[in-house]
Each structure stands twice: as structure tokens, then as C-alpha cells.
Design a protein around this motif. Sequence first.
Motif, PDB file in Angstrom:
ATOM      1  N   LEU A 177       0.842  -1.206   0.000  1.00 23.82           N
ATOM      2  CA  LEU A 177       0.000   0.000   0.000  1.00 23.82           C
ATOM      3  C   LEU A 177       0.869   1.245   0.000  1.00 23.82           C
ATOM      4  N   GLU A 178       1.938   1.211   0.783  1.00 20.26           N
ATOM      5  CA  GLU A 178       2.816   2.388   0.829  1.00 20.26           C
ATOM      6  C   GLU A 178       3.526   2.576  -0.510  1.00 20.26           C
ATOM      7  N   GLU A 179       3.985   1.473  -1.090  1.00 17.79           N
ATOM      8  CA  GLU A 179       4.676   1.577  -2.377  1.00 17.79           C
ATOM      9  C   GLU A 179       3.777   2.180  -3.447  1.00 17.79           C
ATOM     10  N   ASN A 180       2.472   1.962  -3.316  1.00 18.93           N
ATOM     11  CA  ASN A 180       1.537   2.500  -4.305  1.00 18.93           C
ATOM     12  C   ASN A 180       0.821   3.754  -3.813  1.00 18.93           C
ATOM     13  N   ASN A 181       1.393   4.362  -2.776  1.00 22.65           N
ATOM     14  CA  ASN A 181       0.859   5.614  -2.231  1.00 22.65           C
ATOM     15  C   ASN A 181      -0.579   5.534  -1.758  1.00 22.65           C
ATOM     16  N   LEU A 182      -1.021   4.344  -1.357  1.00 25.33           N
ATOM     17  CA  LEU A 182      -2.383   4.198  -0.818  1.00 25.33           C
ATOM     18  C   LEU A 182      -2.292   4.247   0.704  1.00 25.33           C
ATOM     19  N   THR A 183      -1.685   5.303   1.203  1.00 26.67           N
ATOM     20  CA  THR A 183      -1.292   5.307   2.614  1.00 26.67           C
ATOM     21  C   THR A 183      -2.416   5.643   3.582  1.00 26.67           C
TER      22      THR A 183
END
Lengths: 130, 187
Positions: A53-59
Amino acid sequence: MTLEELRALREQKKKELDRRDVSGKSIQIVVGGGTCGIAAGARKTHAAFLDELEENNLTDVVVKQTGCLGLCHAEPTVEVMMPGMPTVIYGNVDDAVARKIVHKHIMAHELVNDHIYDRPAVDIIEKGGK
Amino acid sequence: MHFSVGDFIIDLVDNSLEADADLIEVKILESDTDISVSLRDNGKGMDQELLSRIRDPYYTDGIKHPGRKVGLGIPFLIHAAEQCGGVFRIESVPGEGTEVFFSFPADHIDTPPIGDLAETLSDVVLKPKEYEAVLLHSVHDGSGEWSYRVTRSELIEALGELESVVSQNLVRRYMASHEEEIQGKEK
């Protein structure tokens, strides 16, 4: 890292989020835990979701690690709730499947058919799903 | 069956939260000879009769999952500790709380790996409930002793909340930085 540095990092991340106006606020992922989940690797699944999620900016997605969801034979189990998609309990979610759920279910709005164990009506699931 | 010492710790933390504890203290002590863990909570506790029954893998209170006939968390831990000459102790007072202590010898072939303690201690504080957790990890060998202490409340104070991916990943990084520090000093 000190608590002050941690606080500063949070402020920095918050500013980045405010700029992007992320719409993920109402997305919730619940990872089943309990003895069965832990034994099946649920803690790795939880970590995989956080990484992907962090890698895809879905933070701004909410991720919760809870107790047993009652499907011990299919652990690790994960419940995904988000607007525009049926609420689904996925089973046998290892590291790779967790990352697939992020890309397919959350980002592309498609069900990960092979791992559905509960919730959507039968007619939603494509042939070959469980 | 659980893989690492960390898995056993998280299983016990789940037990504490299910016993309505709002204070959990976890101490992990690593030395050249063994790794020991003590966990204390202020949950509802158990009486002597119940304490004797939790060792039985075919006992569960059946409250969470009606009809279920097994409760494997504690029996897994007892089995793992006993098969490598470790220790398992549990003490409990109804209405006051429960204290669990277990240890594994460092050099036994069946001693489980300690696992990634940064991830374990993150998992201890990241449960979606309101509670305080006090964590202490201490490493001592021939050349000295190093330790760090983290509380859940100070993390919430610094991050605002522990539910979002941002906060949870920052907790993981924070724990990892502490672990790197004391593991680096170890050798």
C-alpha cells in the motif's frame, strides 16, 4: 530514531497526503489473526499489505489485524471493505496474494476470484472461483 | 504450529486483549544462554480450575466461536518450550490479571528462531483496540547490556493514530531502528 524524529516524519507524510487529497479514507482491510492465522503466516500478510500500500501511495487505507475470522482452514484470511466493491473475505492470502489484492481489488476494482471465501453472491464470482 | 518466538508473543497478546486487558507489559531478554519472555496483563484473569484446563488443546471457552472444540495457543507454546528444555509458567489472579513467562535455551536445535522482533513489537502495539503496551527488549552478552523501551501511548502521541498505513509503517521503521541499534552493538 527518536520520538521527535518519528513525530517529524509523521508531519512530513501528512503534508504529502494533504497535497494529494487521497480518496482512500474509507478503504478498510482486516487481516484475521488468532492462533490459526498466526500459524498460517498472517503476520507476514499484514506486513505485505503495509509495504504494498505504501509503495503505491495508498497510505490512508486503514489496515487492522484482528482475531480469527472463523475460516481457519483458509488462513490467512483478509476482509476488504471499500466503496464501489462488494465486501469480500479472501482466504489463503500469503504475501503474493496480498499484493495482488492491492493491485486488483483496491486499485483496479476487480475481484481476485481464486481466493474468495465469503460474502459476494455466487453470480458475481466468475467461473473457477471458490 | 507457530514458527518464531515472535509468533508466540503475538498469540499471548491476543489472549490478553480478549481477556479485556488495557495494560500489557512485554519484556524480552536475550542472553548468550537463553531467550526469555515475560508478559503481564491486567485482564480478567483465571482461577485455578481454568488455569489447569488451558494446557489442554481440546479446551476452549467457546465464547468467540461457538461449537469449536480446540484452543491451541497455550498448548503450542508449552509443547515448544518443553521439547527443547525451556520453561513455561503462568500465574493468574481472577479480576487482577495474568502473567506468563517462557524461555528457550539459545543452543537447543529445536529452539524456534526469535523472528523479526521489530515486526513482532510493532504487531504488539498495532492491535485495533484501546490499550497501553509497555515493551522492553534487552540484550546482554559478555561485553555488556543494551536495551530499549517503547510504550504504545508515546507512539500514539507522536503519530496521532495507529490505524493508517502511514502510521503503521512509521511504527515499523521506529522499531526497526531500535532493533538495528541494539543488534549492532551485540557482537
